[in-house]
Write a protein that holds these residues in place. Structure first.
Motif, PDB file in Angstrom:
ATOM      1  N   MET A   1       0.838  -1.207   0.000  1.00 39.14           N
ATOM      2  CA  MET A   1       0.000   0.000   0.000  1.00 39.14           C
ATOM      3  C   MET A   1       0.874   1.258   0.000  1.00 39.14           C
ATOM      4  N   ASN A   2       0.454   2.275  -0.714  1.00 35.44           N
ATOM      5  CA  ASN A   2       1.190   3.532  -0.774  1.00 35.44           C
ATOM      6  C   ASN A   2       1.136   4.208   0.600  1.00 35.44           C
ATOM      7  N   PRO A   3       2.322   4.583   1.171  1.00 35.46           N
ATOM      8  CA  PRO A   3       2.321   5.172   2.511  1.00 35.46           C
ATOM      9  C   PRO A   3       1.506   6.454   2.592  1.00 35.46           C
ATOM     10  N   ASN A   4       1.558   7.268   1.536  1.00 35.40           N
ATOM     11  CA  ASN A   4       0.795   8.523   1.573  1.00 35.40           C
ATOM     12  C   ASN A   4      -0.709   8.260   1.604  1.00 35.40           C
ATOM     13  N   ARG A   5      -1.081   7.256   0.808  1.00 37.51           N
ATOM     14  CA  ARG A   5      -2.498   6.912   0.764  1.00 37.51           C
ATOM     15  C   ARG A   5      -2.949   6.345   2.106  1.00 37.51           C
ATOM     16  N   GLU A   6      -2.046   5.567   2.686  1.00 36.44           N
ATOM     17  CA  GLU A   6      -2.338   4.978   3.991  1.00 36.44           C
ATOM     18  C   GLU A   6      -2.525   6.068   5.055  1.00 36.44           C
ATOM     19  N   GLU A   7      -1.582   7.014   5.043  1.00 43.14           N
ATOM     20  CA  GLU A   7      -1.676   8.130   6.002  1.00 43.14           C
ATOM     21  C   GLU A   7      -2.939   8.938   5.780  1.00 43.14           C
ATOM     22  N   HIS A   8      -3.250   9.127   4.495  1.00 39.94           N
ATOM     23  CA  HIS A   8      -4.452   9.891   4.161  1.00 39.94           C
ATOM     24  C   HIS A   8      -5.705   9.194   4.703  1.00 39.94           C
ATOM     25  N   GLU A   9      -5.709   7.872   4.573  1.00 38.21           N
ATOM     26  CA  GLU A   9      -6.859   7.087   5.068  1.00 38.21           C
ATOM     27  C   GLU A   9      -6.991   7.200   6.591  1.00 38.21           C
ATOM     28  N   ILE A  10      -5.845   7.074   7.238  1.00 41.17           N
ATOM     29  CA  ILE A  10      -5.866   7.166   8.717  1.00 41.17           C
ATOM     30  C   ILE A  10      -6.341   8.561   9.143  1.00 41.17           C
ATOM     31  N   ARG A  11      -5.797   9.570   8.441  1.00 42.83           N
ATOM     32  CA  ARG A  11      -6.176  10.951   8.770  1.00 42.83           C
ATOM     33  C   ARG A  11      -7.685  11.152   8.605  1.00 42.83           C
ATOM     34  N   GLN A  12      -8.195  10.551   7.547  1.00 38.38           N
ATOM     35  CA  GLN A  12      -9.631  10.663   7.255  1.00 38.38           C
ATOM     36  C   GLN A  12     -10.461  10.034   8.390  1.00 38.38           C
ATOM     37  N   LEU A  13      -9.989   8.861   8.804  1.00 37.22           N
ATOM     38  CA  LEU A  13     -10.702   8.159   9.888  1.00 37.22           C
ATOM     39  C   LEU A  13     -10.659   8.962  11.186  1.00 37.22           C
ATOM     40  N   PHE A  14      -9.503   9.539  11.446  1.00 40.72           N
ATOM     41  CA  PHE A  14      -9.370  10.347  12.669  1.00 40.72           C
ATOM     42  C   PHE A  14     -10.254  11.597  12.587  1.00 40.72           C
ATOM     43  N   ARG A  15     -10.352  12.146  11.380  1.00 40.80           N
ATOM     44  CA  ARG A  15     -11.180  13.348  11.204  1.00 40.80           C
ATOM     45  C   ARG A  15     -12.646  13.034  11.519  1.00 40.80           C
ATOM     46  N   GLU A  16     -13.078  11.870  11.041  1.00 36.79           N
ATOM     47  CA  GLU A  16     -14.471  11.457  11.325  1.00 36.79           C
ATOM     48  C   GLU A  16     -14.684  11.251  12.832  1.00 36.79           C
ATOM     49  N   LEU A  17     -13.673  10.667  13.420  1.00 37.07           N
ATOM     50  CA  LEU A  17     -13.738  10.443  14.877  1.00 37.07           C
ATOM     51  C   LEU A  17     -13.829  11.776  15.620  1.00 37.07           C
ATOM     52  N   LYS A  18     -13.044  12.739  15.155  1.00 38.07           N
ATOM     53  CA  LYS A  18     -13.027  14.068  15.768  1.00 38.07           C
ATOM     54  C   LYS A  18     -14.399  14.724  15.660  1.00 38.07           C
ATOM     55  N   ARG A  19     -14.992  14.573  14.485  1.00 37.49           N
ATOM     56  CA  ARG A  19     -16.311  15.161  14.260  1.00 37.49           C
ATOM     57  C   ARG A  19     -17.342  14.563  15.240  1.00 37.49           C
ATOM     58  N   ALA A  20     -17.237  13.248  15.421  1.00 41.86           N
ATOM     59  CA  ALA A  20     -18.163  12.574  16.355  1.00 41.86           C
ATOM     60  C   ALA A  20     -17.916  13.040  17.797  1.00 41.86           C
ATOM     61  N   ASP A  21     -16.642  13.210  18.124  1.00 44.98           N
ATOM     62  CA  ASP A  21     -16.296  13.633  19.502  1.00 44.98           C
ATOM     63  C   ASP A  21     -16.755  15.055  19.788  1.00 44.98           C
ATOM     64  N   GLU A  22     -16.686  15.900  18.781  1.00 46.00           N
ATOM     65  CA  GLU A  22     -17.054  17.306  18.999  1.00 46.00           C
ATOM     66  C   GLU A  22     -18.509  17.447  19.443  1.00 46.00           C
ATOM     67  N   GLY A  23     -19.307  16.506  18.985  1.00 49.88           N
ATOM     68  CA  GLY A  23     -20.713  16.508  19.419  1.00 49.88           C
ATOM     69  C   GLY A  23     -20.861  16.176  20.891  1.00 49.88           C
ATOM     70  N   LEU A  24     -19.895  15.424  21.399  1.00 48.96           N
ATOM     71  CA  LEU A  24     -19.957  15.011  22.815  1.00 48.96           C
ATOM     72  C   LEU A  24     -19.378  16.052  23.760  1.00 48.96           C
ATOM     73  N   ALA A  25     -18.559  16.944  23.215  1.00 44.46           N
ATOM     74  CA  ALA A  25     -17.829  17.890  24.074  1.00 44.46           C
ATOM     75  C   ALA A  25     -18.795  18.795  24.830  1.00 44.46           C
ATOM     76  N   PRO A  26     -18.632  18.894  26.150  1.00 53.18           N
ATOM     77  CA  PRO A  26     -19.510  19.779  26.936  1.00 53.18           C
ATOM     78  C   PRO A  26     -19.116  21.240  26.721  1.00 53.18           C
ATOM     79  N   PRO A  27     -20.030  22.171  26.960  1.00 49.42           N
ATOM     80  CA  PRO A  27     -19.656  23.578  26.826  1.00 49.42           C
ATOM     81  C   PRO A  27     -18.590  23.967  27.857  1.00 49.42           C
ATOM     82  N   PHE A  28     -17.764  24.924  27.459  1.00 49.20           N
ATOM     83  CA  PHE A  28     -16.635  25.314  28.314  1.00 49.20           C
ATOM     84  C   PHE A  28     -17.114  25.783  29.681  1.00 49.20           C
TER      85      PHE A  28
END
Lengths: 189, 192
Positions: A1-28
């Motif tokens: 597998m191409n390392p750049n593509r692999e990193e891109h995939e991981i980054r994408q997955l983490f981005r989705e995870l971040k989006r899901a987490d932001e919904g859970l974050a309590p107000p400051f």
């Protein structure tokens, strides 16, 4: 597998995870407010803790002082009259004298009291003889055991024989039988 | 930094801080929130002070990591006292409800499982680099390790994550295929 593509995939997955987490974050303000409330509580709790620790330490100190003071009170030197051999050696007054004089009875009762005191002191404070002797100052009264060793029986004279002095002395060559007799008679008188 | 400046910075990084706390607390939102509150308390009491040696984000993340580690240690000690059965049952139920409510996509679920299976250091470095967009040196500063060590964890983490994802996908596909076959068999029998 191409390392750049692999990193891109991981980054994408983490981005989705971040989006899901932001919904859970309590107000400051919620978290900040809770932290502020705890900050206000903390000094009071610390104050209570300090007060309770101080009280416990004070009680412990008071208890130890009381214990030391009580021990010292018990170990106070008893007046020498308490152990004086006269209290035992003194010839008992005739019964008529005892019954007649109030002062004599008072003296006897005080002697009895002193004897009781001495017994109590021996039972409590003077249990450890070594400690007592270590603490004793030169000018202080002597313990009772030494005084008992000096005690003499009131009927001791009955054990003495008539020629006792003669036997205990070394006879001189110049003395005559008459002198020896005179000496023995003197003694008998 | 004065208190108002500190507060505005903390507010700015609130979401990211929560995401990092979540990662440090094995994806437990309530624990992550309590960790975040503990961090704010440390800041307010002056136990955690920003001295300006590193970037604010790096410092904040290091404080969160340390606080989460303390909380984990306390939780472990508490768990030793409690009955194992009760604790485990509660944790599983919570994890399952989280799966159902938050991570609906199948790939995300697999990814989350693979991430949870990674060793702590590898998971942390991947999270810091890909999730929080930190450089490797910044991630190393947060984790309290050397840059070389962080790089090793990063490479190994990536490899392991890929392997776990592939394995999970294969398992998932074979399971779904078996389920499809099992569903098809009665139909054939019924038809025959």
């Amino acid at each position: 597998m191409n390392p750049n593509r692999e990193e891109h995939e991981i980054r994408q997955l983490f981005r989705e995870l971040k989006r899901a987490d932001e919904g859970l974050a309590p107000p400051f303000m919620t978290d900040w407010g809770a932290a502020l409330a705890q900050t206000n509580k903390a000094p009071r709790a610390q104050l209570m803790l300090r007060l309770s620790v101080t009280a416990v330490v004070a009680l412990a100190l008071l208890g130890s002082f009381a214990f030391i003071a009580f021990n010292r009170l018990l170990m106070q030197p008893i007046p020498p009259t308490a152990f004086a051999p006269t209290a035992i050696d003194a010839p008992s007054p005739p019964p008529s004298a005892v019954s007649n004089t109030a002062s004599a009875s008072h003296a006897e009762s005080s002697q009895a009291r002193l004897r009781r005191k001495a017994k109590l002191a021996m039972a409590t404070g003077f249990g450890n003889k070594q400690k007592a002797s270590r603490r004793r100052l030169p000018g202080q009264s002597q313990p009772p055991d030494m005084l008992i060793s000096r005690w003499h029986s009131p009927t001791d004279f009955l054990l003495r024989s008539p020629g006792d002095r003669l036997l205990r002395t070394i006879p001189r060559l110049s003395t005559t039988t008459a002198d020896i007799k005179a000496l023995s008679f003197d003694e008998n008188e | 930094m004065d208190s108002s400046g500190l507060r505005s910075q903390l507010e700015k990084y609130q979401r990211e801080s929560f995401g990092w706390a979540l990662s440090c607390c094995r994806r437990d939102p309530s624990e992550a929130e309590s960790v975040l509150q503990a961090v704010y308390l440390k800041v307010l009491e002056g136990k955690a002070r920003f001295d300006g040696k590193a970037a604010f984000k790096t410092w904040l993340f290091a404080v969160i990591r340390q606080t989460a580690a303390d909380a984990r240690r306390r939780k472990f000690l508490r768990r030793l006292k409690l009955s194992k059965y009760t604790e485990r049952a509660g944790y599983t139920a919570q994890a399952e409800s989280l799966d159902e409510t938050i991570y609906r996509s199948e790939v995300q679920l697999l990814f989350r499982q693979a991430l949870a299976a990674l060793p702590q250091r590898q998971r942390e470095v991947l999270q810091l680099v890909f999730y929080h967009d930190l450089s490797l040196s910044e991630a190393a500063a947060v984790m309290g390790v050397s840059v070389g060590s962080a790089r090793t964890h990063y490479e190994r983490g990536k490899k392991r994550l890929r392997r776990l994802m592939t394995k999970a996908r294969v398992c998932n596909e074979s399971e779904s295929g078996r389920a499809r076959d099992q569903a098809a068999i009665p139909r054939v029998e019924a038809g025959g």
